[in-house]
Scaffold this active site. Structure first.
Site, mmCIF file in Angstrom:
data_model
loop_
_atom_site.group_PDB
_atom_site.id
_atom_site.type_symbol
_atom_site.label_atom_id
_atom_site.label_comp_id
_atom_site.label_asym_id
_atom_site.label_seq_id
_atom_site.Cartn_x
_atom_site.Cartn_y
_atom_site.Cartn_z
ATOM 1 C CB THR A 291 68.021 41.713 4.823
ATOM 2 O OG1 THR A 291 67.588 42.200 6.100
ATOM 3 C CG2 THR A 291 67.475 42.598 3.723
ATOM 4 C CG ASP A 292 71.657 37.177 8.036
ATOM 5 O OD1 ASP A 292 71.138 37.177 9.170
ATOM 6 O OD2 ASP A 292 72.467 36.306 7.669
ATOM 7 C CD1 TRP A 293 67.806 39.541 13.545
ATOM 8 C CD2 TRP A 293 67.317 38.822 11.505
ATOM 9 N NE1 TRP A 293 66.532 39.014 13.567
ATOM 10 C CE2 TRP A 293 66.210 38.569 12.326
ATOM 11 C CE3 TRP A 293 67.227 38.466 10.160
ATOM 12 C CZ2 TRP A 293 65.036 37.988 11.866
ATOM 13 C CZ3 TRP A 293 66.062 37.878 9.690
ATOM 14 C CH2 TRP A 293 64.984 37.638 10.532
#
Length: 610
Positions: free
Chosen positions: A323-325
């Protein structure tokens, strides 16, 4: 952060409890097939050790080659707490050290720390882009000891697949020399919304060009065959992060929606098809949530219809999905609240968000450090250990194939020789010069074009250090004294309320009335060259006819620009996106459709030769 997370404290106690378990070292035998090594290691891992694999968050790099203590600015614990206390083995390195030697020494200290754990699983270090001129803590960093190149959109302006692959190969050598083994890039989103603040790291507006150059970039980083000398590419942001409503970025609640008024969802997938063909190893979905499509209206990291349906099933992608952060936990950056980017699932608790991400088909949580929560979910029966094993195999296999178990350390002297070598620095500087795009070049009263400028003229400069300008002419104090003026400026953006959001240039592309008046005033006094840093398209219409020449750069030193302006180097840059004629045209355009602003001032591909 909810008390669901705060009250958990499994990490250190469980690590101590497992310390005396026997270890079968078969997985350390490099002569065995990778799959056999993976299964041997996985079969010995405790639930806590497996959970540690699932979280990749920022880690602070020290300035002195030693392990880093806690970093209060970004709320990061010490290196020791992350590796020993949390049992984590994947980290996105934040910041830089003054030299490659110190970066390499820090990396080796970190690997020594990992080697001291029960199973000695080596850490995998990743990074956002760090070869250009960006300075955004969650998107890209200044090059520091590395060679300096134009931003990705500048590589697109050069339009040379071989050059992009050469850049990737040089970056691969510099990354691996200091122990960085995963690139959190390339970013192959299409820059179809001119206001979007992330397009500087894209290959521009055109899907075909983006696909070709993105594939070359991946080949350069990963090498001819993926293995111990490679950097694994985490290509982003699936299924395309460019169509942000009104150009607002999905890091922030007001930018959470991705929209497709032109029905071009499929167009944004095309560059990823080229990335898959090039063998990209990892994929990062974006924060945004699709609105008005056939897909569930939740952020892409939570989106089973996109991760499993599109990525895993339609494209048969078997690599790592991270996932993105910061999708799960609220945070604080620069002392200001930064809520989790849980778009469409804001109502879910952190534990429910973790379950939804895993059910979507994701392998790893970016920007999170809560393995204890994952342990609790398995112990409570909400997630099966078999589901953990599915992703753990992918994550472990990548470490083995990269050779981290067999050679986790780097050669500090080699790092000093390779990183920022004369050859690599020269290649980056040549690319900076080549990327510069000449937009206008009017004729002087004598009938000659303004550019190239003769050396030795009296120069009035803004945005250029006088000592640098003095290498090309005599620097004077006012336009009235000058033969020519050179003004370096930046594409416009709006100031936002939070410190962190101002790292992302968003909002109007119009220059202020004061800036336009100033350009016109100088242009009336002396032939004037305006150099605009095009991290986004800029609206040049109000002064395009009032100055002698306009050039665009995408990350270039003052010397690179002046070399082009004085004819010492040839500009090869061609616009990687349209430059709109007005904000009204931008506001009327459709976010997902390329080349959709009415009557652009300069079109994609425009660029003059000198």
């Amino acid at each position: 952060m909810t008390d669901t997370i705060e009250n958990l404290d499994h990490g250190t106690t469980d690590a101590a409890a497992s310390a005396d378990l026997p270890v079968d070292p078969t997985y350390r035998d490099a002569s065995l097939p990778v799959d056999e090594r993976v299964e041997n290691l996985l079969g010995q891992m405790t639930l806590q050790e497996k959970a540690g694999l699932f979280f990749q968050t920022m880690i602070a790099m020290s300035q002195d080659g030693e392990l880093s203590e806690a970093n209060p600015m970004f709320g990061l614990p010490s290196n020791e707490e992350q590796v020993i206390g949390k049992g984590m083995t994947h980290f996105n390195v934040l910041g830089s050290a003054p030299s490659a030697e110190l970066m390499a020494q820090w990396h080796n200290k970190l690997q020594e720390l990992a080697a001291s754990t029960r199973l000695g699983i080596p850490v995998t270090i990743s990074t956002d882009p760090r070869h250009s001129f960006s300075d955004n803590p969650l998107a890209g960093m200044l090059s520091g000891p590395f060679s300096s190149w134009p931003e990705t959109v500048g590589l697109a302006a050069i339009r040379d697949e071989a050059l992009v692959e050469r850049f990737g190969d040089i970056a691969r050598q510099e990354y691996t020399a200091v122990g960085i083994r995963v690139a959190l890039h390339p970013q192959i989103d299409l820059a179809t919304e001119p206001r979007w603040g992330r397009q500087v790291a894209t290959f521009g507006e055109d899907a075909e060009l983006t696909g070709k150059l993105g594939a070359a970039y991946i080949r350069g980083f990963q090498g001819e065959s993926f293995g111990p000398g490679s950097v694994s590419t985490m290509t982003k942001h699936f299924p395309g992060g460019g169509p942000q409503m009104d150009g607002e970025d999905a890091h922030f609640p007001h930018g959470r929606e991705q929209v497709y008024p032109g029905g071009e969802f499929e167009l944004h997938l095309k560059p990823f098809e080229d990335a898959f063909a090039a063998g990209t190893r990892q994929i990062m979905p974006y924060y945004g949530m699709p609105v008005g499509t056939e897909y569930e209206e939740v952020g892409f990291g939570f989106n089973k219809s996109v991760i499993t349906g599109l990525l895993r099933e339609r494209y048969a992608f078997e690599g790592i999905v991270c996932t993105d952060w910061g999708l799960i936990s609220d945070a604080e950056i620069f002392g200001e609240p930064f809520p989790a980017r849980a778009w469409g699932v804001e109502h879910l608790t952190p534990r429910e968000r973790v379950i939804k991400v895993l059910e979507a088909g994701v392998d790893q949580f970016g920007g999170e450090a809560i393995p204890e929560l994952l342990v609790e979910l398995v112990e409570a029966g909400d997630v099966t250990e078999a589901r953990l094993d599915e992703s753990a195999r992918r994550l472990l296999r990548e470490k083995f194939v990269l050779g981290l178990f067999d050679q986790p350390f780097v050669d500090v002297e080699h790092a000093a020789r390779v990183v920022g070598s004369d050859e690599f620095v020269a290649a980056g500087e040549a690319a900076q010069r080549a990327s510069i795009t000449v937009l206008t070049n009017t004729t002087t009263d004598a009938g000659a074009p303004t550019l190239p400028l003769a050396r030795g003229l009296k120069l009035y400069v803004e945005g250029i250090a006088p000592e640098v300008a003095a290498e090309y002419g005599t620097v004077v104090e006012t336009p009235a004294e000058a033969d020519v003026a050179v003004i370096r400026t930046h594409a416009p953006f709006e100031e936002r309320s939070s410190t962190f959001e101002n790292f992302f240039h968003q909002g109007s592309l119009d220059f202020t009335a004061e800036a336009v008046a100033h350009f016109r005033e100088v242009g009336a006094a002396v032939p004037t060259v305006i150099d605009v840093h095009l991290d986004r398209p800029a609206i040049l219409t109000p002064f395009v006819g009032d100055v002698a020449a306009i050039v665009g750069n995408y990350g270039a030193s003052a010397r690179a620009v002046l070399d082009v302006l004085t004819g010492a180097a040839s500009p090869l840059g061609r616009l990687p996106f349209d430059l709109p004629s007005s904000m009204a045209a931008v506001e009327a355009s459709r976010e997902d459709v390329p080349f959709d602003t009415k009557d652009p001032l300069f079109r994609f591909g425009h660029g003059l030769s000198l």
